[in-house]
Design an enzyme around this catalytic site. Structure first.
Site, PDB file in Angstrom:
ATOM      1  N   ASP A 151       0.876  -1.182   0.000  1.00 11.51           N
ATOM      2  CA  ASP A 151       0.000   0.000   0.000  1.00 11.51           C
ATOM      3  C   ASP A 151       0.907   1.224   0.000  1.00 11.51           C
ATOM      4  O   ASP A 151       1.898   1.252   0.738  1.00 11.51           O
ATOM      5  CB  ASP A 151      -0.882  -0.021   1.266  1.00 11.51           C
ATOM      6  CG  ASP A 151      -2.070   0.926   1.172  1.00 11.51           C
ATOM      7  OD1 ASP A 151      -3.209   0.441   1.309  1.00 11.51           O
ATOM      8  OD2 ASP A 151      -1.866   2.143   0.971  1.00 11.51           O
ATOM      9  N   SER A 169     -16.677  -2.598  -9.444  1.00 14.82           N
ATOM     10  CA  SER A 169     -17.692  -1.718  -8.842  1.00 14.82           C
ATOM     11  C   SER A 169     -18.990  -1.728  -9.635  1.00 14.82           C
ATOM     12  O   SER A 169     -18.981  -1.891 -10.866  1.00 14.82           O
ATOM     13  CB  SER A 169     -17.136  -0.291  -8.819  1.00 14.82           C
ATOM     14  OG  SER A 169     -18.141   0.625  -8.467  1.00 14.82           O
ATOM     15  N   TYR A 201     -14.096   7.068 -12.865  1.00 12.58           N
ATOM     16  CA  TYR A 201     -13.883   6.001 -11.879  1.00 12.58           C
ATOM     17  C   TYR A 201     -14.494   4.685 -12.386  1.00 12.58           C
ATOM     18  O   TYR A 201     -13.826   3.644 -12.446  1.00 12.58           O
ATOM     19  CB  TYR A 201     -14.495   6.387 -10.527  1.00 12.58           C
ATOM     20  CG  TYR A 201     -14.583   5.235  -9.567  1.00 12.58           C
ATOM     21  CD1 TYR A 201     -13.435   4.690  -9.015  1.00 12.58           C
ATOM     22  CD2 TYR A 201     -15.816   4.664  -9.238  1.00 12.58           C
ATOM     23  CE1 TYR A 201     -13.506   3.598  -8.150  1.00 12.58           C
ATOM     24  CE2 TYR A 201     -15.899   3.582  -8.381  1.00 12.58           C
ATOM     25  CZ  TYR A 201     -14.744   3.056  -7.837  1.00 12.58           C
ATOM     26  OH  TYR A 201     -14.816   1.984  -6.992  1.00 12.58           O
ATOM     27  N   LYS A 203     -12.622   1.084 -13.711  1.00  7.76           N
ATOM     28  CA  LYS A 203     -12.898  -0.268 -13.197  1.00  7.76           C
ATOM     29  C   LYS A 203     -13.315  -1.199 -14.333  1.00  7.76           C
ATOM     30  O   LYS A 203     -12.909  -2.368 -14.385  1.00  7.76           O
ATOM     31  CB  LYS A 203     -13.986  -0.211 -12.116  1.00  7.76           C
ATOM     32  CG  LYS A 203     -13.544   0.486 -10.828  1.00  7.76           C
ATOM     33  CD  LYS A 203     -12.557  -0.387 -10.070  1.00  7.76           C
ATOM     34  CE  LYS A 203     -12.007   0.280  -8.836  1.00  7.76           C
ATOM     35  NZ  LYS A 203     -11.046  -0.555  -8.101  1.00  7.76           N
ATOM     36  N   HIS A 238     -19.299   9.053   1.683  1.00  7.76           N
ATOM     37  CA  HIS A 238     -20.334   8.019   1.774  1.00  7.76           C
ATOM     38  C   HIS A 238     -21.431   8.362   2.778  1.00  7.76           C
ATOM     39  O   HIS A 238     -21.180   9.001   3.797  1.00  7.76           O
ATOM     40  CB  HIS A 238     -19.696   6.670   2.105  1.00  7.76           C
ATOM     41  CG  HIS A 238     -18.867   6.157   0.974  1.00  7.76           C
ATOM     42  ND1 HIS A 238     -17.626   5.606   1.134  1.00  7.76           N
ATOM     43  CD2 HIS A 238     -19.092   6.156  -0.362  1.00  7.76           C
ATOM     44  CE1 HIS A 238     -17.131   5.278  -0.039  1.00  7.76           C
ATOM     45  NE2 HIS A 238     -18.000   5.606  -0.970  1.00  7.76           N
TER      46      HIS A 238
HETATM   47  N1  UFG Z   1     -25.650  10.949  -0.076  1.00  8.36           N
HETATM   48  C1  UFG Z   1     -26.184  12.056   0.531  1.00  8.36           C
HETATM   49  N2  UFG Z   1     -25.376  12.762   1.369  1.00  8.36           N
HETATM   50  C2  UFG Z   1     -24.074  12.424   1.630  1.00  8.36           C
HETATM   51  C3  UFG Z   1     -23.543  11.270   1.003  1.00  8.36           C
HETATM   52  C4  UFG Z   1     -24.359  10.555   0.145  1.00  8.36           C
HETATM   53  O1  UFG Z   1     -27.351  12.418   0.308  1.00  8.36           O
HETATM   54  O2  UFG Z   1     -23.397  13.121   2.405  1.00  8.36           O
HETATM   55  C5  UFG Z   1     -26.501  10.162  -0.973  1.00  8.36           C
HETATM   56  C6  UFG Z   1     -25.958  10.098  -2.390  1.00  8.36           C
HETATM   57  O3  UFG Z   1     -26.373  11.196  -3.131  1.00  8.36           O
HETATM   58  C7  UFG Z   1     -26.517   8.770  -2.868  1.00  8.36           C
HETATM   59  C8  UFG Z   1     -26.551   7.901  -1.599  1.00  8.36           C
HETATM   60  O4  UFG Z   1     -26.510   8.823  -0.516  1.00  8.36           O
HETATM   61  O5  UFG Z   1     -27.813   8.959  -3.298  1.00  8.36           O
HETATM   62  C9  UFG Z   1     -25.372   6.947  -1.471  1.00  8.36           C
HETATM   63  O6  UFG Z   1     -24.172   7.695  -1.675  1.00  8.36           O
HETATM   64  P1  UFG Z   1     -22.716   7.124  -1.339  1.00  8.36           P
HETATM   65  O7  UFG Z   1     -21.738   8.200  -1.670  1.00  8.36           O
HETATM   66  O8  UFG Z   1     -22.704   6.550   0.031  1.00  8.36           O
HETATM   67  O9  UFG Z   1     -22.574   5.924  -2.344  1.00  8.36           O
HETATM   68  P2  UFG Z   1     -22.696   5.911  -3.938  1.00  8.36           P
HETATM   69  O10 UFG Z   1     -23.934   5.129  -4.237  1.00  8.36           O
HETATM   70  O11 UFG Z   1     -22.572   7.239  -4.565  1.00  8.36           O
HETATM   71  O12 UFG Z   1     -21.335   5.193  -4.295  1.00  8.36           O
HETATM   72  C10 UFG Z   1     -21.170   3.811  -4.304  1.00  8.36           C
HETATM   73  C11 UFG Z   1     -19.716   3.488  -4.079  1.00  8.36           C
HETATM   74  C12 UFG Z   1     -18.879   4.029  -5.204  1.00  8.36           C
HETATM   75  C13 UFG Z   1     -19.419   3.533  -6.499  1.00  8.36           C
HETATM   76  C14 UFG Z   1     -20.876   3.882  -6.618  1.00  8.36           C
HETATM   77  C15 UFG Z   1     -21.495   3.326  -7.848  1.00  8.36           C
HETATM   78  O13 UFG Z   1     -19.295   4.031  -2.875  1.00  8.36           O
HETATM   79  O14 UFG Z   1     -17.557   3.605  -5.066  1.00  8.36           O
HETATM   80  O15 UFG Z   1     -21.586   3.323  -5.522  1.00  8.36           O
HETATM   81  O16 UFG Z   1     -22.518   4.190  -8.253  1.00  8.36           O
HETATM   82  F1  UFG Z   1     -18.768   4.106  -7.539  1.00  8.36           F
END
Ligand code: UFG
Length: 321
Positions: free
Chosen positions: A31, A114, A138, A142, A189
């Protein structure tokens, strides 16, 4: 088995390293610590701090039987701003790793792919044969490696498995008192951000988008516990056959809206999550739910931990850090 884990100082890599060791495997972690943490590398693993592009001179000396490859840049938003970083790290770096494996006779790999490879899928739940139309560099990076693995597997008799994760959450708390979880410098997240907001740290949670075509107007995602995810990696290590590349989704098969997750966080923590409604975040598909039929068929894998367990384990981890 003697396994090389790239990115073993990161969130998912650290959990998988701990589980590999617990099952009696030997683990070498590489890493570059660009986003990982030295103290997240489980005790008992041999640790080397350098990038995957630097593996070639040493890989032949390590007697590695299989590689689990996590090391990558993984922020969707950052990838849109700086695609070069993603193509260089995730694609050029991984091709260098694959070439080193081929040169040194390491013929087994499990790759951290992903759901972002699918983009906005037309059908839910998403099967592995769904069209791949990533909406971010991203996701494209992948997908590029998934395609490279198909070719390398066939031409060089490598056993390759791409695991396409949906939304990973939770933490590992071992019986020995060690904990491994999500510790990103830039946290994007939902669950860790909601837990921090519930704890009163860093202000209210921005809820991105309330006008999606879903039941309550917020995005629906498929959450999967990191310990279940780690279990799938251990199964995938022995599942692949030389010359074959399998693509397998890892999700629960169930979707939760952002508002449903926030309700579960309130129940799990006993605290309200302060929220400000904000515009949609660029590139967020309305719904992402995995079909996990292939994971069941090929890996005999079934998720066993629900959303409440993810929130409980993440909450415990947040309180330690
Ligand atoms: N969200 C919020 N507020 C935040 C964070 C997230 O409202 O502070 C919402 C996002 O808009 C989304 C949902 O919560 O609707 C989930 O968001 P995350 O960021 O937790 O996860 P994602 O679905 O965006 O991302 C995940 C993986 C990524 C991958 C993606 C594929 O973490 O690595 O799915 O779409 F690329």
């Amino acid at each position: 088995m003697r396994v090389l884990v790239t990115g073993g100082a990161g969130y998912i890599g650290s959990v998988v390293t701990a589980q590999l060791l617990a099952e009696g495997n030997e683990v070498v972690v590489v890493d570059d610590l660009s986003t990982g943490h030295r103290d997240a590398v489980a005790q008992g693993a041999v640790f080397h701090e350098f990038p995957i592009s630097g593996l070639d001179p040493v890989l032949g000396d390590w007697d590695i039987e299989a590689v689990i490859h996590f090391a990558a840049k993984s922020l969707v938003g950052e990838s849109a701003q700086n695609p070069a970083l993603y193509w260089r790290n995730n694609v050029v770096g991984t091709v260098a790793l694959l070439d080193s494996m081929h040169a040194h006779g390491v013929d087994r790999i499990v790759f951290s792919s992903s759901a972002a490879t699918y983009g906005e899928a037309e059908q839910q739940p998403i099967r592995e044969d769904a069209p791949t139309r990533p909406t971010s560099p991203y996701g494209a990076s992948k997908l590029a490696i998934d395609l490279a693995l198909r070719d390398y597997a066939e031409a060089y008799s490598i056993a390759a498995v791409s695991l396409r994760y949906f939304n990973v959450a939770g933490a590992l708390h071992t019986t020995g008192g060690q904990s491994y979880g999500e510790r990103h410098a830039t946290e994007t997240h939902l669950i860790p951000n909601a837990l921090r907001a519930a704890a009163g740290a860093g202000g209210p949670l921005s809820l991105f988008g309330t006008d999606y075509p879903t039941e309550d107007g917020t995005c629906v995602r498929d959450y999967i516990h990191v310990v279940d995810l780690a279990d799938a990696h251990l199964r995938a290590l022995s599942a692949g056959a030389p010359g074959e590349h399998e693509v397998i989704n890892l999700g629960s098969g169930t979707g939760y809206s952002v508002r449903q997750v926030l309700d579960a966080v309130r129940l799990g923590t006993g605290s309200e999550v302060p929220v400000v409604e904000a515009p949609r975040r660029a590139g967020d598909p309305p719904v992402l739910i995995a079909s996990n039929e292939k994971a069941a068929a090929v890996l005999d894998w079934h998720p066993t931990r629900d959303l409440a367990a993810m929130i409980d384990d993440s909450w415990r981890f947040e309180q330690l850090t």
